[in-house]
Design a protein around this motif. Structure first.
Motif, PDB file in Angstrom:
ATOM      1  N   ALA A 139       1.080  10.534  -7.346  1.00  0.00           N
ATOM      2  CA  ALA A 139       1.597  10.962  -8.660  1.00  0.00           C
ATOM      3  C   ALA A 139       0.448  11.163  -9.652  1.00  0.00           C
ATOM      4  CB  ALA A 139       2.595   9.943  -9.195  1.00  0.00           C
ATOM      5  N   ILE A 140      -0.532  10.279  -9.628  1.00  0.00           N
ATOM      6  CA  ILE A 140      -1.700  10.396 -10.510  1.00  0.00           C
ATOM      7  C   ILE A 140      -2.457  11.679 -10.183  1.00  0.00           C
ATOM      8  CG2 ILE A 140      -3.953   9.400 -11.112  1.00  0.00           C
ATOM      9  CD1 ILE A 140      -2.578   6.608 -10.437  1.00  0.00           C
ATOM     10  N   LEU A 141      -2.693  11.911  -8.905  1.00  0.00           N
ATOM     11  CA  LEU A 141      -3.420  13.102  -8.475  1.00  0.00           C
ATOM     12  C   LEU A 141      -2.666  14.375  -8.853  1.00  0.00           C
ATOM     13  CD1 LEU A 141      -5.822  14.356  -7.009  1.00  0.00           C
ATOM     14  CD2 LEU A 141      -4.542  14.088  -4.873  1.00  0.00           C
TER      15      LEU A 141
ATOM     16  N   TRP B 193       0.802  -1.218   0.000  1.00  0.00           N
ATOM     17  CA  TRP B 193       0.000   0.000   0.000  1.00  0.00           C
ATOM     18  C   TRP B 193       0.839   1.274   0.000  1.00  0.00           C
ATOM     19  CZ3 TRP B 193      -0.944  -3.806   3.721  1.00  0.00           C
ATOM     20  CH2 TRP B 193      -0.277  -3.636   4.927  1.00  0.00           C
ATOM     21  N   GLU B 194       2.044   1.239   0.572  1.00  0.00           N
ATOM     22  CA  GLU B 194       2.870   2.452   0.540  1.00  0.00           C
ATOM     23  C   GLU B 194       3.281   2.780  -0.899  1.00  0.00           C
ATOM     24  OE1 GLU B 194       6.081   2.005   3.297  1.00  0.00           O
ATOM     25  OE2 GLU B 194       4.748   2.064   5.027  1.00  0.00           O
ATOM     26  N   HIS B 195       3.650   1.746  -1.643  1.00  0.00           N
ATOM     27  CA  HIS B 195       3.997   1.940  -3.054  1.00  0.00           C
ATOM     28  C   HIS B 195       2.783   2.453  -3.828  1.00  0.00           C
ATOM     29  CE1 HIS B 195       5.985   1.198  -6.887  1.00  0.00           C
ATOM     30  NE2 HIS B 195       4.874   0.606  -7.284  1.00  0.00           N
ATOM     31  N   GLU B 196       1.634   1.853  -3.566  1.00  0.00           N
ATOM     32  CA  GLU B 196       0.416   2.254  -4.274  1.00  0.00           C
ATOM     33  C   GLU B 196      -0.017   3.660  -3.888  1.00  0.00           C
ATOM     34  OE1 GLU B 196      -2.212  -1.040  -3.565  1.00  0.00           O
ATOM     35  OE2 GLU B 196      -0.602  -2.359  -4.246  1.00  0.00           O
ATOM     36  N   ALA B 197       0.171   4.038  -2.644  1.00  0.00           N
ATOM     37  CA  ALA B 197      -0.166   5.403  -2.220  1.00  0.00           C
ATOM     38  C   ALA B 197       0.707   6.415  -2.967  1.00  0.00           C
ATOM     39  CB  ALA B 197      -0.006   5.553  -0.716  1.00  0.00           C
ATOM     40  N   ALA B 198       1.978   6.081  -3.161  1.00  0.00           N
ATOM     41  CA  ALA B 198       2.871   6.963  -3.927  1.00  0.00           C
ATOM     42  C   ALA B 198       2.384   7.079  -5.372  1.00  0.00           C
ATOM     43  CB  ALA B 198       4.306   6.442  -3.883  1.00  0.00           C
ATOM     44  N   GLU B 199       1.923   5.963  -5.941  1.00  0.00           N
ATOM     45  CA  GLU B 199       1.370   6.011  -7.296  1.00  0.00           C
ATOM     46  C   GLU B 199       0.121   6.892  -7.334  1.00  0.00           C
ATOM     47  OE1 GLU B 199       2.805   1.666  -8.990  1.00  0.00           O
ATOM     48  OE2 GLU B 199       0.789   1.849  -8.165  1.00  0.00           O
ATOM     49  N   HIS B 200      -0.732   6.769  -6.334  1.00  0.00           N
ATOM     50  CA  HIS B 200      -1.943   7.588  -6.259  1.00  0.00           C
ATOM     51  C   HIS B 200      -1.581   9.080  -6.195  1.00  0.00           C
ATOM     52  CE1 HIS B 200      -4.857   4.299  -4.556  1.00  0.00           C
ATOM     53  NE2 HIS B 200      -4.273   3.948  -5.687  1.00  0.00           N
TER      54      HIS B 200
ATOM     55  N   GLU C   8      -0.598  12.489 -19.033  1.00  0.00           N
ATOM     56  CA  GLU C   8       0.315  11.918 -18.036  1.00  0.00           C
ATOM     57  C   GLU C   8      -0.471  11.195 -16.943  1.00  0.00           C
ATOM     58  OE1 GLU C   8       3.681  13.234 -14.745  1.00  0.00           O
ATOM     59  OE2 GLU C   8       2.755  14.779 -15.986  1.00  0.00           O
ATOM     60  N   ALA C   9      -1.543  11.821 -16.460  1.00  0.00           N
ATOM     61  CA  ALA C   9      -2.371  11.202 -15.423  1.00  0.00           C
ATOM     62  C   ALA C   9      -2.959   9.882 -15.929  1.00  0.00           C
ATOM     63  CB  ALA C   9      -3.480  12.147 -14.979  1.00  0.00           C
TER      64      ALA C   9
END
Length: 92
Positions: A60-62, A51-58, A72-73
């Motif tokens: 970046a998307i935001l 989840w920490e990796h996925e939160a970082a991805e979230h 890019e998003a």
């Protein structure tokens, strides 16, 4: 004059806030998809917490979306979904 409280949507609903925009079939489909995604995520995270990796991805998307970088998003979102599916499959 007393104002009446507006009915609140359940916290888990993706229903739009305006009745005129409501599409019950779409809302039901999105709610079901969100629920299924949550179950898959919980099962995958139980085997390999990412989840920490996925939160970082979230984040970046935001950030891309908020800055107006739609392409890019979209690319980051596609990469995020693909990488999660890959991680979920590898942890099974």
């Amino acid at each position: 004059m007393t104002r009446r409280a507006q009915p609140r949507q359940p916290a888990t609903s993706t229903a739009p806030s305006t009745p005129a925009a409501a599409n019950p079939l779409l809302v039901s489909t999105l709610d079901s998809l969100r629920d299924q995604t949550a179950l898959i995520s919980a099962a995958a995270w139980g085997r390999a917490p990412t989840w920490e990796h996925e939160a970082a991805e979230h984040r970046a998307i935001l950030q891309a979306a908020e800055s107006g970088a739609a392409d890019e998003a979209a690319g980051l979102l596609r990469d995020h979904m693909r990488s999660f599916v890959e991680r979920a499959r590898n942890s099974a």
